[in-house]
Design a protein around this motif. Structure first.
Motif, PDB file in Angstrom:
ATOM      1  N   LEU A   1      -9.784   0.846   4.685  1.00  0.00           N
ATOM      2  CA  LEU A   1      -9.875   2.297   4.860  1.00  0.00           C
ATOM      3  C   LEU A   1      -8.652   2.992   4.273  1.00  0.00           C
ATOM      4  O   LEU A   1      -7.580   2.404   4.140  1.00  0.00           O
ATOM      5  CB  LEU A   1      -9.996   2.642   6.348  1.00  0.00           C
ATOM      6  N   GLN A   2      -8.825   4.267   3.928  1.00  0.00           N
ATOM      7  CA  GLN A   2      -7.726   5.075   3.380  1.00  0.00           C
ATOM      8  C   GLN A   2      -7.431   6.198   4.366  1.00  0.00           C
ATOM      9  O   GLN A   2      -8.203   7.143   4.486  1.00  0.00           O
ATOM     10  CB  GLN A   2      -8.118   5.653   2.017  1.00  0.00           C
TER      11      GLN A   2
ATOM     12  N   ASN B   1      -9.517  10.286   4.214  1.00  0.00           N
ATOM     13  CA  ASN B   1      -8.103  10.542   3.918  1.00  0.00           C
ATOM     14  C   ASN B   1      -7.678  11.992   4.117  1.00  0.00           C
ATOM     15  O   ASN B   1      -6.554  12.356   3.799  1.00  0.00           O
ATOM     16  CB  ASN B   1      -7.757  10.082   2.496  1.00  0.00           C
TER      17      ASN B   1
ATOM     18  N   VAL C   1     -11.711  -2.601   8.135  1.00  0.00           N
ATOM     19  CA  VAL C   1     -10.730  -1.586   8.535  1.00  0.00           C
ATOM     20  C   VAL C   1      -9.532  -1.601   7.585  1.00  0.00           C
ATOM     21  O   VAL C   1      -8.996  -0.547   7.223  1.00  0.00           O
ATOM     22  CB  VAL C   1     -10.263  -1.820   9.995  1.00  0.00           C
ATOM     23  N   PHE C   2      -9.123  -2.787   7.154  1.00  0.00           N
ATOM     24  CA  PHE C   2      -7.994  -2.903   6.225  1.00  0.00           C
ATOM     25  C   PHE C   2      -8.225  -2.099   4.942  1.00  0.00           C
ATOM     26  O   PHE C   2      -7.274  -1.656   4.310  1.00  0.00           O
ATOM     27  CB  PHE C   2      -7.744  -4.376   5.860  1.00  0.00           C
TER      28      PHE C   2
ATOM     29  N   ALA D   1      -4.156   0.429   7.233  1.00  0.00           N
ATOM     30  CA  ALA D   1      -4.969   1.441   6.557  1.00  0.00           C
ATOM     31  C   ALA D   1      -4.253   2.780   6.424  1.00  0.00           C
ATOM     32  O   ALA D   1      -4.676   3.617   5.625  1.00  0.00           O
ATOM     33  CB  ALA D   1      -6.287   1.632   7.294  1.00  0.00           C
TER      34      ALA D   1
ATOM     35  N   ARG E   1       0.814  -1.223   0.000  1.00  0.00           N
ATOM     36  CA  ARG E   1       0.000   0.000   0.000  1.00  0.00           C
ATOM     37  C   ARG E   1       0.842   1.265   0.000  1.00  0.00           C
ATOM     38  O   ARG E   1       0.443   2.282  -0.560  1.00  0.00           O
ATOM     39  CB  ARG E   1      -0.926  -0.002   1.216  1.00  0.00           C
TER      40      ARG E   1
END
Length: 674
Positions: A539-540, A475, A536-537, A576, A201
């Motif tokens: 999310l940004q 974000n 949750v993984f 995240a 990521r």
């Protein structure tokens, strides 16, 4: 019965296979005399080898040699040293056929067996070589799994099955007095999936642009090649497999040049980036002992504190009793928490560990292992050096903060995240279940410390739905604060969740086991309306500096998982994008949590480091009297009705009484990450 049909003369191949299977049965037999069972197993394997020759049946011959080695390694009769030598010889013969190129899984298993026997024989250099070969093969097999292929779970299965290789290798490194290599293998066993997720990521922020381009090219070429091989579309699979191996090596070399991580984790390089006032204490549990690695930026190599086997038994019994009491006798667990922490400090030899740390180190990072992640080590009592006989706690010794990390590698990655120095934009979830009296006070005060809307956005009670959360672009926020209910599911950790509005399902309805989380007979929640770990993984949180999980059990992890992965809500938020998470280790009190959180954010406004801000708020809550808490509360930006709620709660105590002195009220929360 089979051997009466499959005679050697009529069906030699079937006879030999049956002899091999019979040997396996004798080896695993529970009834009868163990020594005789092993002798019978050895006889069966030796008979099988009369037909399963290397020339005629190389694969079966190697399999039988491996099985014969297993039987010799456990053999009770005869000379122990000779039995071990015979086992080693069998494994070495098996490896002549079981090569990594031809049979990687078998090569891995036999090397693991060889390493264990060499260690028993006190042949530590040979054991090191065998475990090194096994671990490199585990990592090779992990590398072959295509991201997004739907079989990533196999990585976890590999880690679970072969965690024993890492544990054994750590022990062998200590036998060879190579402490640095030991901690590197500890790190190689931990949080591998998390590290890979974050690397994937954050690729464009960790590496220079030209390096990112090259790494992405390697990634795509490797994925295409693996797909062709696995789906039978390669013209020359052998040649393509060799190219893939070359590309993987080139990719790893390029990545390691900028950030040695994963299988290339380099302790010395990590250590050099520590400042001179930080100490790290990393725990690791083997089969029969607890290892504690202690190091600073100036340590020649880590100091290692090794427990005795009986100490690990004591620790295991203590943890079992602690968790059982927590699950079944909450009030007794709460009242006895201080005494339990005294016992834990003694079992862990915490005073002896702290004595290894130079006085100038005033910051401590704790890296627990397995069930130690569940425990408030920061609150353990220690004996003060400055005031003999005076009982203090670990946080007293380290005024620059005590924090936690899942691994050194996660710390490395957290430090690569460049976040704005501003701390002005807040996203918060406030009391979605509408049953937490003091959550409104907590969030109303905290939001006043940030910029007004649109820089601050709060989802309040019924508005805090999953749909509303999904519609928000998170974000742009510097801080995400969740003040709600949280539940950790030990049976299915990935079903652990933060409970949002409208998630409660009538207990009378028959729940779908995949979709619903049953907390008790009365409480059932619809996971589609909650924020689960898996979600949750996704999310940004590119601008986020801090996620605060002001809820119950948000710091718990799956401690029964043998893969050494760190599976819990904090891991999701770390992936995240947040470099740090504040979370809790048990079901917390509503009022004390609200007061603690408000003080924590007040401390952050004073430009304190995260761990310092939290630790100071914990000391403050523990030590404040009723009159001091009332005086402080009356300075908060609250209307009369909310202030009245605090006054009514504190009226139960005398003015000089310390309402929240018990660790239950202040020790649950910890900082994980940066």
């Amino acid at each position: 019965m089979a051997l009466s049909v499959f005679t050697r003369q009529a069906f030699p191949i079937e006879w030999a296979l049956t002899q091999n299977n019979l040997g396996n049965a004798y080896s695993e037999r529970i009834t009868g005399d163990k020594a005789q069972n092993l002798e019978d197993a050895i006889a069966c394997y030796q008979s099988a080898l009369e037909v399963h020759t290397r020339e005629a049946f190389p694969y079966e011959w190697a399999m039988t040699q491996n099985n014969l080695g297993n039987a010799y390694s456990e053999r009770i009769t005869g000379d122990k040293a000779q039995n071990l030598e015979d086992a080693i010889a069998c494994y070495q013969l098996a490896l002549e056929v079981r090569t990594r190129q031809a049979f990687p899984q078998d090569y891995l298993d036999t090397n693991n067996n060889l390493g264990l026997v060499c260690r028993d024989a006190q042949n530590f250099p040979e054991a090191y070589q065998a475990f090194d070969a096994a671990i490199k093969t585990v990592e090779f097999l992990r590398d072959e799994i295509i991201s997004g292929s739907g079989v990533e779970e196999y990585k976890t299965k590999l880690a679970e099955r072969y965690n024993r290789s890492y544990r054994a290798m750590v022990e062998v490194c200590l036998d060879l007095t190579n402490i640095t290599a030991a901690i590197e293998y500890v790190e190689r066993s931990k949080t591998r999936n998390l590290v890979e997720e974050i690397l994937s990521r954050d690729l464009k922020t960790i590496f220079p642009v030209d390096v990112v381009t090259q790494l992405e090219q390697y990634r795509d070429e490797i994925a295409i090649g693996q797909y062709q091989i696995q789906n039978g579309k390669a013209d020359n699979p052998t040649a393509l497999a060799q190219h893939l191996q070359k590309w993987r090596q080139q990719r790893n070399n390029l990545q390691d040049h900028y950030l040695p991580i994963g299988s290339s984790f380099n302790f010395k390089q990590f250590q050099q980036k520590l400042d001179d006032h930080t100490a790290i204490v990393e725990f690791y549990i083997t089969w029969d002992k607890l290892l504690t690695f202690i190091f600073t930026s100036e340590t020649q190599q880590p100091i290692v504190w090794q427990s005795q086997p009986q100490d690990l038994d004591k620790l295991g019994n203590w943890v079992d009793e602690y968790l059982e009491s927590y699950d079944t006798e909450k009030s007794d667990w709460q009242n006895d928490l201080s005494n339990r922490l005294d016992e834990l400090a003694d079992i862990l030899s915490i005073n002896d560990i702290i004595k290894q740390i130079p006085e100038k180190c005033d910051r401590l990072i704790l890296i627990p292992h397995r069930y130690l992640h569940l425990l408030p080590i920061h609150a353990l009592p220690i004996t003060s050096k400055h005031r003999e006989g005076k009982s203090e706690i670990l946080m007293d010794r380290f005024p620059a903060g005590v924090s936690y990390a899942p691994s050194c590698q996660l710390l490395q990655l957290a430090k690569t995240r460049k976040r704005p120095k501003d701390f002005t934009h807040l996203f918060a979830v406030q009391n979605p279940s509408a049953d937490l009296v003091y959550t409104t006070i907590e969030v109303d005060v905290i939001k006043s410390y940030f910029n007004p809307p649109p820089d601050t956005e709060v989802l309040v009670e019924k508005a805090a739905t999953k749909a509303a959360l999904d519609s928000k672009a998170l974000n742009t926020f510097h801080c995400a604060h969740f003040s709600c209910h949280g539940y950790f599911n030990y049976q299915e950790p990935r079903k652990s969740a933060l409970i949002l509005a409208n998630a409660h399902k009538p207990a009378s309805a028959e729940p779908n086991s995949e979709r619903y989380l049953r907390i008790s007979e009365e409480e059932v929640f619809d996971l589609d309306k909650c924020l689960t770990i898996e979600e949750v993984f996704g999310l940004q949180l590119e601008q986020c500096r801090l996620v605060t999980l002001s809820a119950c059990e948000t710091g718990l992890i799956d401690y029964t998982n043998t893969s050494d992965e760190y599976i819990g809500l904090p891991s999701g938020f770390l992936v995240a994008g947040s470099p740090a998470v504040v979370s809790s280790l048990w079901k917390v009190n509503d009022l004390s949590t609200a007061l603690l959180m408000i003080k924590f954010y007040q401390n952050l406004r004073q430009q304190m480091a995260l761990a310092v801000a939290l630790n100071k708020s914990q000391f403050w809550l523990r030590d404040s009297t009723q009159s001091q808490l009332l005086a402080w509360s009356r300075q908060l930006p609250l209307d009369n009705s909310l202030m009245k709620k605090i006054e009514q709660a504190l009226d139960w105590f005398n003015p000089d009484e310390q309402p929240f002195q018990n660790p239950y009220y202040w020790a649950a929360f910890c900082v994980i990450g940066e």
